[in-house]
Design an enzyme around this catalytic site. Structure first.
Site, PDB file in Angstrom:
ATOM      1  N   PHE A  45      -2.371 -34.221  28.497  1.00  0.00           N
ATOM      2  CA  PHE A  45      -2.426 -32.895  27.880  1.00  0.00           C
ATOM      3  C   PHE A  45      -1.627 -32.951  26.569  1.00  0.00           C
ATOM      4  O   PHE A  45      -0.524 -33.484  26.531  1.00  0.00           O
ATOM      5  CB  PHE A  45      -1.806 -31.854  28.821  1.00  0.00           C
ATOM      6  CG  PHE A  45      -2.299 -30.451  28.585  1.00  0.00           C
ATOM      7  CD1 PHE A  45      -3.252 -29.883  29.418  1.00  0.00           C
ATOM      8  CD2 PHE A  45      -1.802 -29.694  27.539  1.00  0.00           C
ATOM      9  CE1 PHE A  45      -3.698 -28.584  29.216  1.00  0.00           C
ATOM     10  CE2 PHE A  45      -2.244 -28.388  27.329  1.00  0.00           C
ATOM     11  CZ  PHE A  45      -3.188 -27.844  28.157  1.00  0.00           C
ATOM     12  N   SER A  47       1.845 -32.501  32.216  1.00  0.00           N
ATOM     13  CA  SER A  47       3.268 -32.649  32.542  1.00  0.00           C
ATOM     14  C   SER A  47       3.579 -32.256  33.987  1.00  0.00           C
ATOM     15  O   SER A  47       4.532 -32.753  34.584  1.00  0.00           O
ATOM     16  CB  SER A  47       4.113 -31.797  31.597  1.00  0.00           C
ATOM     17  OG  SER A  47       3.962 -32.282  30.289  1.00  0.00           O
ATOM     18  N   PHE A  48       2.769 -31.345  34.523  1.00  0.00           N
ATOM     19  CA  PHE A  48       2.974 -30.910  35.909  1.00  0.00           C
ATOM     20  C   PHE A  48       2.861 -32.095  36.874  1.00  0.00           C
ATOM     21  O   PHE A  48       3.486 -32.104  37.944  1.00  0.00           O
ATOM     22  CB  PHE A  48       1.916 -29.842  36.254  1.00  0.00           C
ATOM     23  CG  PHE A  48       2.183 -29.087  37.513  1.00  0.00           C
ATOM     24  CD1 PHE A  48       3.037 -27.992  37.509  1.00  0.00           C
ATOM     25  CD2 PHE A  48       1.575 -29.458  38.703  1.00  0.00           C
ATOM     26  CE1 PHE A  48       3.285 -27.290  38.675  1.00  0.00           C
ATOM     27  CE2 PHE A  48       1.813 -28.758  39.872  1.00  0.00           C
ATOM     28  CZ  PHE A  48       2.668 -27.666  39.863  1.00  0.00           C
ATOM     29  N   GLU A  49       2.049 -33.070  36.500  1.00  0.00           N
ATOM     30  CA  GLU A  49       1.812 -34.229  37.388  1.00  0.00           C
ATOM     31  C   GLU A  49       2.832 -35.348  37.186  1.00  0.00           C
ATOM     32  O   GLU A  49       2.780 -36.374  37.886  1.00  0.00           O
ATOM     33  CB  GLU A  49       0.401 -34.792  37.148  1.00  0.00           C
ATOM     34  CG  GLU A  49      -0.720 -33.982  37.783  1.00  0.00           C
ATOM     35  CD  GLU A  49      -1.012 -32.669  37.067  1.00  0.00           C
ATOM     36  OE1 GLU A  49      -0.895 -32.627  35.831  1.00  0.00           O
ATOM     37  OE2 GLU A  49      -1.332 -31.678  37.755  1.00  0.00           O
ATOM     38  N   ALA A  62       4.228 -33.038  26.593  1.00  0.00           N
ATOM     39  CA  ALA A  62       4.445 -32.023  25.553  1.00  0.00           C
ATOM     40  C   ALA A  62       3.930 -30.700  26.094  1.00  0.00           C
ATOM     41  O   ALA A  62       2.736 -30.567  26.390  1.00  0.00           O
ATOM     42  CB  ALA A  62       3.692 -32.405  24.277  1.00  0.00           C
ATOM     43  N   VAL A  63       4.831 -29.753  26.259  1.00  0.00           N
ATOM     44  CA  VAL A  63       4.429 -28.426  26.717  1.00  0.00           C
ATOM     45  C   VAL A  63       4.687 -27.452  25.573  1.00  0.00           C
ATOM     46  O   VAL A  63       5.821 -27.340  25.084  1.00  0.00           O
ATOM     47  CB  VAL A  63       5.189 -27.998  27.994  1.00  0.00           C
ATOM     48  CG1 VAL A  63       4.522 -26.766  28.598  1.00  0.00           C
ATOM     49  CG2 VAL A  63       5.228 -29.128  29.017  1.00  0.00           C
ATOM     50  N   ILE A  64       3.604 -26.808  25.147  1.00  0.00           N
ATOM     51  CA  ILE A  64       3.680 -25.975  23.942  1.00  0.00           C
ATOM     52  C   ILE A  64       3.428 -24.521  24.325  1.00  0.00           C
ATOM     53  O   ILE A  64       2.384 -24.192  24.895  1.00  0.00           O
ATOM     54  CB  ILE A  64       2.662 -26.483  22.892  1.00  0.00           C
ATOM     55  CG1 ILE A  64       2.994 -27.941  22.567  1.00  0.00           C
ATOM     56  CG2 ILE A  64       2.685 -25.598  21.646  1.00  0.00           C
ATOM     57  CD1 ILE A  64       2.021 -28.622  21.647  1.00  0.00           C
ATOM     58  N   ASP A  93       0.218 -22.500  23.731  1.00  0.00           N
ATOM     59  CA  ASP A  93      -1.014 -22.918  24.396  1.00  0.00           C
ATOM     60  C   ASP A  93      -1.269 -22.225  25.721  1.00  0.00           C
ATOM     61  O   ASP A  93      -2.386 -22.232  26.213  1.00  0.00           O
ATOM     62  CB  ASP A  93      -0.985 -24.431  24.690  1.00  0.00           C
ATOM     63  CG  ASP A  93      -1.259 -25.250  23.443  1.00  0.00           C
ATOM     64  OD1 ASP A  93      -1.492 -24.627  22.396  1.00  0.00           O
ATOM     65  OD2 ASP A  93      -1.225 -26.481  23.543  1.00  0.00           O
ATOM     66  N   HIS A 142       1.384 -20.042  31.173  1.00  0.00           N
ATOM     67  CA  HIS A 142       2.206 -20.619  32.243  1.00  0.00           C
ATOM     68  C   HIS A 142       3.108 -21.743  31.732  1.00  0.00           C
ATOM     69  O   HIS A 142       3.511 -22.627  32.467  1.00  0.00           O
ATOM     70  CB  HIS A 142       1.373 -21.023  33.460  1.00  0.00           C
ATOM     71  CG  HIS A 142       0.329 -22.051  33.232  1.00  0.00           C
ATOM     72  ND1 HIS A 142      -0.912 -21.788  32.729  1.00  0.00           N
ATOM     73  CD2 HIS A 142       0.346 -23.383  33.471  1.00  0.00           C
ATOM     74  CE1 HIS A 142      -1.598 -22.894  32.668  1.00  0.00           C
ATOM     75  NE2 HIS A 142      -0.871 -23.892  33.092  1.00  0.00           N
TER      76      HIS A 142
END
Ligand code: INI
Length: 158
Positions: A23, A61-63, A85-87, A90, A93
């Site tokens: 992701f 990233s959850f995995e 990378a959590v944006i 986007d 959640h």
């Protein structure tokens, strides 16, 4: 008094696993290349035929935690690096993904005794993420250094 600290001179034979989230791969592939560049320059064999380094791709990233846990349990690796990378822009959640990834990775590290480097960028925008993945600096490089330091430190104190 004993002082323990990780060194970079005894780390070139560490066995390392890097778990990378697909992701936002525009960002994570750059983190990975920064990471590999640093490892290579510290004597790690980063070639396709390397027996000391594996790269494992996961959906997001959850995995990262469950995969890091499975890898840690194989006893093949002395240190693991997770890259994601959590944006915020986007996803609504954002907080769920960040919280599960960070808590999960910390738990894996503590439960297995294998250092797991938290290489998940959490930013408000894609621009900020890219700035940390190569436009300004590449945090992938820092995550690799931290992995070498922790892998070495664990050897020192075991
Ligand atoms: N995963 C990320 O790594 N970054 C994100 O920004 C993100 N967003 O925006 O949702 C994201 N979601 C996917 C998630 O990690 C899981 O792969 C998915 O929910 C399946 O379990």
């Amino acid at each position: 008094m004993a002082i323990f600290e990780g060194r970079f001179t005894n780390a070139s034979d560490l066995r390392i696993g890097i778990v990378v989230a697909r992701f936002n791969d525009l960002v994570t592939t750059k983190l990975l290349s920064g990471c590999l560049d640093c490892l290579k320059r510290h004597g790690i064999d980063t070639s396709q035929t390397s027996t000391q380094l594996d790269v494992i791709w996961v959906p997001g990233s959850f995995e990262l935690p469950i995969t890091a846990q499975a890898l840690a349990k194989t006893s093949r690796y002395q240190v693991l690096i997770t890259l994601g990378a959590v944006i915020r822009g986007d996803t609504p959640h954002f907080d769920v993904v960040v919280s599960e990834a960070s808590k999960g990775i910390a738990v894996v590290s503590r439960d297995t005794g294998i250092p797991v480097i938290f290489g998940v960028l959490t930013t408000d925008t894609m621009q900020q993420a890219l700035e940390r993945a190569g436009i300004k600096s590449n945090l992938g490089w820092s995550y690799a250094l931290q992995a070498l330091e922790m892998g070495s430190l664990m050897r020192e104190i075991e």
